[in-house]
Design an enzyme around this catalytic site. Structure first.
Site, PDB file in Angstrom:
ATOM      1  CE  LYS A 132     -12.559  -2.244  -0.211  1.00 41.64           C
ATOM      2  NZ  LYS A 132     -13.096  -2.881   0.939  1.00 41.64           N
ATOM      3  CE  LYS A 174      -4.484  -1.564   1.472  1.00 37.80           C
ATOM      4  NZ  LYS A 174      -5.633  -1.415   2.358  1.00 37.80           N
ATOM      5  CE  LYS A 228      -6.627  -8.062  -2.462  1.00 35.56           C
ATOM      6  NZ  LYS A 228      -6.721  -7.556  -1.085  1.00 35.56           N
TER       7      LYS A 228
HETATM    8  P1  TYM Z   1     -10.614  -6.004   3.416  1.00 38.04           P
HETATM    9  O1  TYM Z   1     -11.640  -4.989   3.738  1.00 38.04           O
HETATM   10  O2  TYM Z   1      -9.553  -5.673   2.443  1.00 38.04           O
HETATM   11  O3  TYM Z   1     -11.300  -7.338   2.936  1.00 38.04           O
HETATM   12  C1  TYM Z   1     -12.311  -7.964   3.725  1.00 38.04           C
HETATM   13  C2  TYM Z   1     -12.211  -9.472   3.649  1.00 38.04           C
HETATM   14  O4  TYM Z   1     -12.365  -9.926   2.300  1.00 38.04           O
HETATM   15  C3  TYM Z   1     -11.249 -10.690   1.914  1.00 38.04           C
HETATM   16  N1  TYM Z   1     -10.950 -10.419   0.508  1.00 38.04           N
HETATM   17  C4  TYM Z   1     -10.729 -11.379  -0.412  1.00 38.04           C
HETATM   18  N2  TYM Z   1     -10.747 -12.716  -0.323  1.00 38.04           N
HETATM   19  C5  TYM Z   1     -10.490 -13.423  -1.436  1.00 38.04           C
HETATM   20  N3  TYM Z   1     -10.200 -12.855  -2.634  1.00 38.04           N
HETATM   21  C6  TYM Z   1     -10.172 -11.505  -2.777  1.00 38.04           C
HETATM   22  N4  TYM Z   1      -9.899 -10.957  -3.946  1.00 38.04           N
HETATM   23  C7  TYM Z   1     -10.454 -10.704  -1.624  1.00 38.04           C
HETATM   24  N5  TYM Z   1     -10.518  -9.371  -1.398  1.00 38.04           N
HETATM   25  C8  TYM Z   1     -10.822  -9.215  -0.100  1.00 38.04           C
HETATM   26  C9  TYM Z   1     -10.113 -10.227   2.815  1.00 38.04           C
HETATM   27  O5  TYM Z   1      -9.116 -11.203   2.930  1.00 38.04           O
HETATM   28  C10 TYM Z   1     -10.842  -9.986   4.113  1.00 38.04           C
HETATM   29  O6  TYM Z   1     -11.031 -11.185   4.828  1.00 38.04           O
HETATM   30  N6  TYM Z   1      -7.800  -5.744   7.479  1.00 38.04           N
HETATM   31  C11 TYM Z   1      -9.001  -6.289   6.940  1.00 38.04           C
HETATM   32  C12 TYM Z   1     -10.254  -5.868   7.655  1.00 38.04           C
HETATM   33  C13 TYM Z   1     -10.235  -6.090   9.127  1.00 38.04           C
HETATM   34  C14 TYM Z   1     -10.425  -7.331   9.779  1.00 38.04           C
HETATM   35  C15 TYM Z   1     -10.358  -7.040  11.166  1.00 38.04           C
HETATM   36  C16 TYM Z   1     -10.651  -8.620   9.338  1.00 38.04           C
HETATM   37  C17 TYM Z   1     -10.052  -5.157  10.076  1.00 38.04           C
HETATM   38  N7  TYM Z   1     -10.126  -5.721  11.322  1.00 38.04           N
HETATM   39  C18 TYM Z   1     -10.487  -8.046  12.115  1.00 38.04           C
HETATM   40  C19 TYM Z   1     -10.801  -9.626  10.289  1.00 38.04           C
HETATM   41  C20 TYM Z   1     -10.707  -9.334  11.659  1.00 38.04           C
HETATM   42  C21 TYM Z   1      -9.123  -5.846   5.491  1.00 38.04           C
HETATM   43  O7  TYM Z   1      -8.591  -4.859   5.079  1.00 38.04           O
HETATM   44  O8  TYM Z   1      -9.950  -6.551   4.758  1.00 38.04           O
END
Ligand code: TYM
Length: 337
Positions: free
Chosen positions: A202, A117, A199
């Protein structure tokens, strides 16, 4: 929820930094839905995390409600789960501060998502972006979480969370449950439809790369038809050497529930065009009801807001207990606990 023995806790969250994608269903939401009856669940809209990248305020507000509505549309049942917004429970930011004093600078610097990032947002490499995994650890540890269903990209953050929990427990006395990640065998890293080495995201500037959960049927079909595939003609599952077609096989599996081996067997000799048409049909059938439910839920903002207020109240009660305990252990003085 009235079992004699308390259920184990599951926690997970998604950032409301854009419209949710098929990747969020694959890596997270569908597993949340599948596990929700076995655990005491907390599903958080992690809005404070979204601030690590500059947001248009009106969009962030809208996406926060969209994100919560999508949890429900995907099948989360509020009777079984606490759904809430991270910034409504101040204990998250407060515990993150304490945990930051237990995190090594070098340790945080090694996080690959931070490194990526920092390149992506080179004009705004802020301290929040650096401290992001510590806030994530606080999210998880406040609820004595046993299981965290996430996609592959969050694995390293879970390892840091486990290290911090163990470090704190060893320094004082058992305080935090040490959580386990739950990463699915298939769909843990859904790839971009335009560059299957990246990956699905969004924030991809090329909208053809990403299936958004609000895409209409025509958009879904068009994106799948235009998906970049590998040279070759057979339908085989080999993510390393044939990432494009393997990604489409995973999408078909996700949408239809059919095992990967059965899909490969059935379509082995089909043309790419025929297979893509089948993937598009399955995906349209899978996403259409989700989109309809989303629109219904989103059209009643009052009920959604009410649900989030109640969720925050429930979450805060549990989170406060852990935070008080932590404050006491580290030696913060208070007149009465
Ligand atoms: P974030 O918001 O980027 O994504 C949310 C969840 O979706 C999964 N994900 C994917 N899985 C498979 N293929 C993809 N292309 C894909 N894009 C997104 C992510 O792996 C994630 O599980 N840091 C985290 C959010 C967070 C969190 C937490 C998660 C904050 N606190 C506590 C679990 C527990 C994040 O940025 O996810």
């Amino acid at each position: 929820m009235n079992d004699a023995s308390p259920r184990k806790v599951l926690f997970s969250g998604i950032q409301p930094s854009g419209m949710l994608t098929l990747g969020h269903i694959a890596g997270a939401l569908r597993n949340w839905v599948a596990l929700q009856h076995q655990y005491e669940c907390y599903f958080c809209v992690v809005d404070l995390h979204a601030l690590t990248v500059r947001q248009v305020p009106a969009n962030l507000r809208r996406w926060t409600l969209d994100c919560a509505a999508m949890y429900l549309a995907a099948g989360i049942e509020p009777a079984h789960a606490t759904i809430f917004v991270q910034s409504h429970v101040p204990a998250h930011a407060e515990l993150a501060w304490v945990l930051s004093t237990f995190t090594g600078f070098g340790e945080a610097s090694r996080m690959t998502q931070f490194k990526e990032k920092s390149v992506q947002h080179a004009d705004n490499v802020n301290v929040g972006l650096f401290a992001y995994p510590i806030l994530m650890a606080a999210d998880i540890l406040l609820y004595q979480t046993e299981l965290v269903p996430v996609g592959e990209d969050q694995k390293q953050h879970l390892e840091l969370t486990r290290d911090l929990a163990q470090r704190f427990n060893n320094a004082y006395s058992p305080t935090f449950t040490v959580p386990e990640p739950y990463i699915p065998t298939y769909g843990a890293r859904l790839m971009s439809l335009q560059d299957p080495r990246k990956k699905m995201s969004k924030s991809d500037p090329n909208h053809n790369a990403t299936i958004f959960l609000v895409d209409d049927n025509d958009a879904i079909r068009r994106k799948i038809q235009r998906a970049v595939t590998d040279s070759g003609t057979t339908i085989t599952y080999d993510p390393e050497h044939r990432p494009g077609i393997s990604n489409l096989i995973e999408i078909y599996h996700l949408a239809s529930g059919e095992p990967i081996e059965a899909i490969v067997e059935r379509f082995r000799d089909a043309s790419y065009a025929a297979f893509k048409a089948a993937v598009a049909d399955a995906l349209v059938a899978y996403l259409e009801p989700v989109r309809t439910r989303f629109q219904q839920i989103r059209s009643d903002e009052g009920s959604l807001a009410q649900l989030l207020v109640e969720g925050a109240r429930r979450a805060a009660r549990v989170a406060e207990r852990t935070l008080r305990n932590v404050y006491r252990k580290v030696g913060l003085w208070r007149p009465q606990y």
